[in-house]
Design a protein around this motif. Structure first.
Motif, mmCIF file in Angstrom:
data_model
loop_
_atom_site.group_PDB
_atom_site.id
_atom_site.type_symbol
_atom_site.label_atom_id
_atom_site.label_comp_id
_atom_site.label_asym_id
_atom_site.label_seq_id
_atom_site.Cartn_x
_atom_site.Cartn_y
_atom_site.Cartn_z
ATOM 1 N N ARG A 294 0.825 -1.212 0.000
ATOM 2 C CA ARG A 294 0.000 0.000 0.000
ATOM 3 C C ARG A 294 0.855 1.257 0.000
ATOM 4 N NH1 ARG A 294 -4.646 -1.685 -2.061
ATOM 5 N NH2 ARG A 294 -5.198 -3.689 -1.128
ATOM 6 N N SER A 295 2.050 1.140 0.571
ATOM 7 C CA SER A 295 2.934 2.315 0.613
ATOM 8 C C SER A 295 3.313 2.773 -0.786
ATOM 9 C CB SER A 295 4.197 1.988 1.415
ATOM 10 O OG SER A 295 4.876 0.859 0.851
ATOM 11 N N LEU A 296 3.393 1.858 -1.741
ATOM 12 C CA LEU A 296 3.707 2.236 -3.114
ATOM 13 C C LEU A 296 2.544 3.008 -3.729
ATOM 14 C CD1 LEU A 296 5.567 2.070 -5.600
ATOM 15 C CD2 LEU A 296 4.505 -0.147 -6.133
ATOM 16 N N ALA A 297 1.326 2.542 -3.515
ATOM 17 C CA ALA A 297 0.147 3.198 -4.100
ATOM 18 C C ALA A 297 -0.064 4.592 -3.534
ATOM 19 C CB ALA A 297 -1.090 2.339 -3.860
ATOM 20 N N ARG A 298 0.400 4.851 -2.289
ATOM 21 C CA ARG A 298 0.147 6.146 -1.654
ATOM 22 C C ARG A 298 1.134 7.238 -2.059
ATOM 23 N NH1 ARG A 298 -1.343 2.784 2.935
ATOM 24 N NH2 ARG A 298 0.801 2.916 3.715
ATOM 25 N N LEU A 299 2.122 6.895 -2.901
ATOM 26 C CA LEU A 299 3.120 7.897 -3.257
ATOM 27 C C LEU A 299 2.539 9.031 -4.089
ATOM 28 C CD1 LEU A 299 6.218 5.647 -4.062
ATOM 29 C CD2 LEU A 299 5.828 7.060 -2.036
ATOM 30 N N GLU A 300 1.603 8.711 -4.975
ATOM 31 C CA GLU A 300 0.956 9.716 -5.816
ATOM 32 C C GLU A 300 -0.537 9.376 -5.885
ATOM 33 O OE1 GLU A 300 2.302 12.352 -7.083
ATOM 34 O OE2 GLU A 300 4.443 11.928 -6.824
ATOM 35 N N PRO B 97 -4.141 8.507 -7.496
ATOM 36 C CA PRO B 97 -5.001 8.133 -6.373
ATOM 37 C C PRO B 97 -4.275 7.188 -5.423
ATOM 38 C CG PRO B 97 -5.565 6.834 -8.295
ATOM 39 C CD PRO B 97 -4.522 7.798 -8.748
ATOM 40 N N ALA B 98 -4.636 7.217 -4.166
ATOM 41 C CA ALA B 98 -3.911 6.459 -3.148
ATOM 42 C C ALA B 98 -4.335 5.007 -3.060
ATOM 43 C CB ALA B 98 -4.104 7.119 -1.780
ATOM 44 N N ASP B 99 -5.347 4.603 -3.841
ATOM 45 C CA ASP B 99 -5.864 3.243 -3.709
ATOM 46 C C ASP B 99 -5.402 2.311 -4.822
ATOM 47 O OD1 ASP B 99 -7.284 4.516 -5.677
ATOM 48 O OD2 ASP B 99 -9.220 3.652 -5.117
ATOM 49 N N ARG B 100 -4.509 2.765 -5.703
ATOM 50 C CA ARG B 100 -3.965 1.879 -6.729
ATOM 51 C C ARG B 100 -2.602 2.386 -7.177
ATOM 52 N NH1 ARG B 100 -5.021 3.928 -11.979
ATOM 53 N NH2 ARG B 100 -6.525 5.651 -12.021
ATOM 54 N N VAL B 101 -1.829 1.484 -7.742
ATOM 55 C CA VAL B 101 -0.486 1.812 -8.222
ATOM 56 C C VAL B 101 -0.587 2.357 -9.641
ATOM 57 C CG1 VAL B 101 1.798 0.887 -8.791
ATOM 58 C CG2 VAL B 101 0.590 0.082 -6.749
ATOM 59 N N THR B 102 0.201 3.383 -9.925
ATOM 60 C CA THR B 102 0.267 3.971 -11.258
ATOM 61 C C THR B 102 1.726 4.154 -11.655
ATOM 62 O OG1 THR B 102 0.287 6.246 -10.451
ATOM 63 C CG2 THR B 102 -1.882 5.234 -10.843
ATOM 64 N N LEU B 103 1.932 4.505 -12.930
ATOM 65 C CA LEU B 103 3.291 4.816 -13.382
ATOM 66 C C LEU B 103 3.871 5.965 -12.576
ATOM 67 C CD1 LEU B 103 5.615 4.344 -15.405
ATOM 68 C CD2 LEU B 103 4.480 5.961 -16.947
ATOM 69 N N ALA B 104 3.037 6.914 -12.203
ATOM 70 C CA ALA B 104 3.525 8.037 -11.397
ATOM 71 C C ALA B 104 4.080 7.563 -10.050
ATOM 72 C CB ALA B 104 2.399 9.055 -11.181
ATOM 73 N N ASP B 105 3.421 6.589 -9.415
ATOM 74 C CA ASP B 105 3.935 6.027 -8.163
ATOM 75 C C ASP B 105 5.300 5.395 -8.376
ATOM 76 O OD1 ASP B 105 1.645 6.536 -6.465
ATOM 77 O OD2 ASP B 105 0.608 4.914 -7.505
ATOM 78 N N ILE B 106 5.439 4.658 -9.472
ATOM 79 C CA ILE B 106 6.695 3.960 -9.759
ATOM 80 C C ILE B 106 7.818 4.972 -9.970
ATOM 81 C CG2 ILE B 106 7.852 2.518 -11.485
ATOM 82 C CD1 ILE B 106 5.045 1.140 -11.831
ATOM 83 N N VAL B 107 7.541 6.034 -10.722
ATOM 84 C CA VAL B 107 8.549 7.066 -10.949
ATOM 85 C C VAL B 107 8.930 7.736 -9.631
ATOM 86 C CG1 VAL B 107 8.933 9.328 -12.002
ATOM 87 C CG2 VAL B 107 7.939 7.472 -13.355
ATOM 88 N N THR B 108 7.955 8.083 -8.820
ATOM 89 C CA THR B 108 8.245 8.743 -7.550
ATOM 90 C C THR B 108 9.038 7.837 -6.616
ATOM 91 O OG1 THR B 108 6.283 10.136 -7.714
ATOM 92 C CG2 THR B 108 7.194 9.817 -5.511
ATOM 93 N N SER B 109 8.804 6.538 -6.689
ATOM 94 C CA SER B 109 9.556 5.609 -5.826
ATOM 95 C C SER B 109 11.041 5.651 -6.109
ATOM 96 C CB SER B 109 9.038 4.181 -6.011
ATOM 97 O OG SER B 109 9.555 3.595 -7.210
ATOM 98 N N GLY B 110 11.410 5.943 -7.336
ATOM 99 C CA GLY B 110 12.821 5.964 -7.714
ATOM 100 C C GLY B 110 13.459 4.597 -7.808
ATOM 101 N N GLN B 111 12.666 3.531 -7.602
ATOM 102 C CA GLN B 111 13.231 2.177 -7.586
ATOM 103 C C GLN B 111 13.231 1.571 -8.988
ATOM 104 O OE1 GLN B 111 10.754 0.438 -4.398
ATOM 105 N NE2 GLN B 111 12.586 0.513 -3.123
ATOM 106 N N VAL B 112 13.903 2.267 -9.870
ATOM 107 C CA VAL B 112 14.002 1.900 -11.286
ATOM 108 C C VAL B 112 15.425 2.207 -11.719
ATOM 109 C CG1 VAL B 112 13.092 2.334 -13.607
ATOM 110 C CG2 VAL B 112 11.574 2.517 -11.631
#
Length: 550
Positions: free
Chosen positions: A392-398, A400-415
């Motif tokens: 859930r911590s991944l989905a809350r980065l950007e 909407p907070a209830d699902r994972v998006t490309l924006a969450d992945i980019v903000t995570s920096g884990q790429v």
């Protein structure tokens, strides 16, 4: 190498090249009814050679004859992963595997029991396979090569995976890919850098390079990759394999993490054209969860193996697409090998036509790239699939907070950094102004019509050109995939790559055949005839058959 967030089976100590402890191979023989210790070593050596040399078709014959079991094959492939995946002797290791399937042996035992009861599902019954880790698997995470998605779980298997399991295939491992399928060197934040078994200082191609390198190193018998622009064909060429980018709509993309809905397809890599036909028999056809497959209705033959004719080139018309024949110093060897392949085809009875430059077609193809326009839209749709599980911590980065998006992945920096920069440029493209996107769609339609006209006007069965313009690059240097990948990718036409031989320093080269939509039987026939006339494929020297010793 990037750290890994998963655990593989415990490794043995570093082993000398071509040598593995007898305990790795003797269980294989036990599964096939071993005898004396000397006899066990002899039988183990045969199995060790079979998994390197035989294709899935040959292994199926060995299974049918009772000379090996599926348990034996899985253990033999696992022993090779143990020995060659990580550093050994003077080699850095292939590093093709993201995650092994811990249930593979149990599945194999169940399929062996079915065979003993007289129930054989088909030619892939008990055959071990590799899956690119952007194919959903209900029993294993699906990472897309990213640390950000290392815990991503899906509700069920991708459709092609489900069909292969139903046909009796056994998943041995999921393989590395260029992260988010966004490159051709096969490096990812989760899996690190995959290496080419023909020269472990070089790239394996990509983005399905883990599947390509894993098959070349004999970590499995056949495998699945995805192709948005050469991602099946490029690693097939660099690893002396056969690879097929099928017609758009022939096989389901359901459960394959997308890069571009209008360009993505999932396709097989294998050691032989016949094995490609076997995988198509199991996977091709309509799937209501992928509307594009409506186009396949009535266009899938009872079996693709019926097209495998060693006289298929006789009276065929082949057009050499000279636009893709490179003339620079690094490209000359590849061009010479492709020209030699064309001469072989002519010697088998084909009429060969050297086509003049096609500037209008090339311009339309080059102007119809849609990956950047579609990736965020299509990936977000995939990530929102019901039943997906994730932190859930991944989905809350950007929002909407209830699902994972490309924006969450980019903000995570884990790429991996180079891919992260590409992902950043795609944010907002799917929701921004669409005029340029629609112009590129129009150029794509133009490219399709120009390609149809080129083939019709010259009465061609197939076009031929280098799969990749030059051999695999050294790691640390930029891999040159060339423009040819886009011809099939941006038009939806099918393309088959087959081994065309080796450069003087032992690097594989592929020759590609492109046909009209749903002409896979024709392409397989032409490729099979050429393959049988040449037998270019040979295993890589850095991952030889394992031998037991005491």
């Amino acid at each position: 190498m990037a750290r890994r967030s998963h655990s593989l089976r415990n490794r043995t100590a570093t082993l000398a090249v071509g040598v593995v402890l007898a305990t790795h191979l003797l269980p294989v023989v036990t599964a096939t009814g071993g005898g004396s210790a000397d006899g066990d070593r002899v039988a183990a050596g045969r199995i060790a050679r079979w998994v390197v040399d035989a294709d899935a078709t040959g292994l199926g014959e060995l299974l049918a004859d009772g000379r090996v079991t599926s348990v034996g094959l899985v253990r033999a492939y696992q022993a090779r992963i143990d020995s060659y995946e990580q550093a050994y002797a003077d080699q850095p290791g292939v590093n093709a595997v993201i995650r092994e399937d811990p249930g593979a042996l149990a599945v194999a035992a169940g399929l062996d029991a079915e065979r003993r009861r007289g129930h054989v599902r088909g030619p892939l019954h008990g055959i071990p396979i590799l899956l690119k880790d952007n194919y959903d698997t209900a029993n294993l995470p699906t990472s897309n090569g990213s640390l950000a998605l290392r815990h991503w779980r899906t509700a069920d298997d991708a459709e092609q995976v489900a069909r292969l399991r139903e046909a009796g295939a056994i998943v041995v491992a999921k393989t590395n890919l260029h992260e988010f399928a966004s490159g051709i060197e096969t490096v990812s934040s989760l899996g690190g850098q995959t290496r080419n078994p023909y020269d472990q200082a070089r790239h394996p191609g990509g983005s399905s390079g883990g599947t390509g390198a894993g098959l070349a190193a004999a970590f499995g018998a056949v495998g699945l990759g995805s192709d948005t622009c050469g991602s099946v064909r490029n690693p097939a060429a660099h690893n002396s394999l056969v690879g097929l980018r099928p017609s758009l709509g022939l096989s389901s993309r359901d459960g394959i993490a997308p890069l571009s809905d209008t360009q993505d397809v999932g396709g097989p890599l294998a050691k032989s054209v016949r094995d490609i036909a076997l995988v198509l028999d199991a996977t091709a056809g309509y799937d209501p969860d992928d509307p594009s497959t409506t186009a396949s209705i009535g266009r899938v033959p009872p079996t693709y193996t019926a097209a495998l004719d060693d006289t298929a080139l006789d009276d065929a018309r082949i057009g050499v697409l000279t636009d893709y024949l490179g003339t620079s110093a690094p490209e000359r060897t590849t061009t010479e090998l492709v020209r030699a392949a064309v001469r072989t085809m002519a010697g088998r009875g084909a009429t060969v036509v050297d086509l003049p430059p096609q500037p209008a077609l090339m311009a339309a193809v080059d102007a119809s790239w849609l990956i950047n326009d579609e990736h965020e839209r299509d990936l977000d749709r995939y990530l929102a699939a019901p039943g997906s599980r994730y932190p859930r911590s991944l989905a809350r980065l950007e929002p909407p907070a209830d699902r994972v998006t490309l924006a969450d992945i980019v903000t995570s920096g884990q790429v991996t950094p180079t891919v992260l920069e590409r992902l950043k440029t795609r944010l907002g493209r799917s929701t921004g102004p669409q005029d340029d996107y629609h112009q590129r769609l129009a150029r794509r339609a133009e490219a399709r019509e120009l390609l149809r006209a080129l083939m019709a006007d010259n009465d061609l069965d197939a076009l031929v050109y280098p799969t990749v313009p030059r051999p695999a690059a050294l790691i640390g240097q930029r891999e040159e995939g060339g423009r040819a990948c886009a011809l099939a990718a941006n038009t939806g036409f099918p393309a088959l790559t087959v081994p065309a031989g080796f450069t003087p320093d032992g690097l594989p080269v592929g020759v590609e055949l492109l046909g009209a939509p749903f002409s896979e039987p024709t392409l397989l026939g032409l490729g099979f005839d050429y393959e049988q006339a040449t037998h270019h494929r040979r295993p890589p020297p850095s991952t030889p058959p394992l031998t037991s010793h005491r």
